[in-house]
Design an enzyme around this catalytic site. Sequence first.
Site, mmCIF file in Angstrom:
data_model
loop_
_atom_site.group_PDB
_atom_site.id
_atom_site.type_symbol
_atom_site.label_atom_id
_atom_site.label_comp_id
_atom_site.label_asym_id
_atom_site.label_seq_id
_atom_site.Cartn_x
_atom_site.Cartn_y
_atom_site.Cartn_z
ATOM 1 N NE ARG A 98 -3.638 -2.170 2.718
ATOM 2 C CZ ARG A 98 -3.398 -3.336 3.308
ATOM 3 N NH1 ARG A 98 -2.213 -3.571 3.843
ATOM 4 N NH2 ARG A 98 -4.340 -4.267 3.372
ATOM 5 C CE LYS A 131 -7.499 0.235 4.684
ATOM 6 N NZ LYS A 131 -7.950 0.356 3.274
ATOM 7 C CG HIS A 147 -5.149 1.617 -3.918
ATOM 8 N ND1 HIS A 147 -4.344 1.395 -2.823
ATOM 9 C CD2 HIS A 147 -6.114 0.657 -3.861
ATOM 10 C CE1 HIS A 147 -4.809 0.372 -2.129
ATOM 11 N NE2 HIS A 147 -5.881 -0.098 -2.745
ATOM 12 N NE ARG A 194 -3.259 -3.236 -1.395
ATOM 13 C CZ ARG A 194 -2.718 -4.187 -0.631
ATOM 14 N NH1 ARG A 194 -1.422 -4.422 -0.723
ATOM 15 N NH2 ARG A 194 -3.448 -4.891 0.195
ATOM 16 C CG HIS A 253 -5.905 -8.267 0.258
ATOM 17 N ND1 HIS A 253 -4.981 -8.319 -0.758
ATOM 18 C CD2 HIS A 253 -6.501 -7.061 0.148
ATOM 19 C CE1 HIS A 253 -5.028 -7.211 -1.461
ATOM 20 N NE2 HIS A 253 -5.932 -6.417 -0.919
ATOM 21 C CE1 TYR A 281 -6.863 -2.793 -2.997
ATOM 22 C CE2 TYR A 281 -8.665 -3.971 -1.941
ATOM 23 C CZ TYR A 281 -7.875 -2.850 -2.062
ATOM 24 O OH TYR A 281 -8.120 -1.773 -1.244
#
Length: 361
Positions: free
Chosen positions: A203, A228, A301, A304, A327, A336
């Site tokens: 990230r 995160k 982003h 990613r 994740h 994603y």
Amino acid sequence: MLDRYLTGHEKTMAGIRQRNGKWQARVSVAGKEVSRSFLTKTDATRWAREQRIEMERAISMGLAGHVTLADVIDRFAEEVLPLRRAGQKDRYLIRRFRAMPWAELPIIKVQPEHIVQMRDLRLREVSTGSVRRELDLLSSIFTHAIKEWRLCRENPVLSIRKPSPGRARQRRLLQGELERIIAASQAPDFEPIVLLAFETAMRRGELLELMWENIDFRRRIAYLPLTKNGEPRQVPLSKKALSVLKGLSPKIEGKVFTKNATTLSGAFQRAVLRARQVYVEECVKSGRRPDPKYLTDLRFHDIRHAATTRLVEHGLSIIEVSAITGHKTLSMLKRYSHPDPVRLAKRIENIGVASIDSGVV
């Protein structure tokens, strides 16, 4: 707990003493005192603790009639935000809450309809995902006021409907886009940051918080102590990622990059605009019609997303990919990674079709 509102002799006091063969517990809160005797010190201590909590709660609810939501927001910003990873971003949102007219109401009088008003207003200005994040933060403020400060009993955010998350972003990096964006940038450290993002699927915040002391060149691992999702992670480094890091003249300690999130995002958007302009000029010179989707609608982003998709397409298992990207759930990982349907078609083109006559179902 009530020190913010009570001073001097009004503050909470509790004491346990032995008297006439018994243990006497005495609790004083805001000038009101109660006492009781017990046969054991353990019982006296337990009662004093429970009685203090109940008396403080009663006082807090009385004070809540005068404590506004704005007061609670200010206290949350002062005491809680510094402990949160996204503190700076949340601070911007908190200022928005603070400016709402109903923020001046006593916290116990803030109703779900006030939150609905804010939700509907923001849905006209930003995406549903942004509104959901704002509601989550506001809900955290109320929850903290209930559990830690005992200033209200209900969380009005929990009584309203949140907007749906919306469809997952489908934008994929097209061939040559990343190279063109890098070539168009004029910002220092831009190229290594972008390349490392693509090689590691980190990230933006993780990249910008990366420390030299947490990079193990021998084991080819970058350690992220705080991510995160609240858990540490070890990110494997490809040969290209190692080459990028070594090209930055590694140090013993300190941050690898000095940019902040706002600066990096701004540099990325400027590079995309320049790259698009160069691409259009090339098309005009060669007599080709520019692709309207090429080098448009891109965010940092998305790198990613592209990196995660590449890991999936290279045959890594879901468990392996999630260990790299961080994740925690399959549903998030699916949002994603978007494998190319054309590539998938090529992978299955040689799969044999079982004959009905063979009895294989």
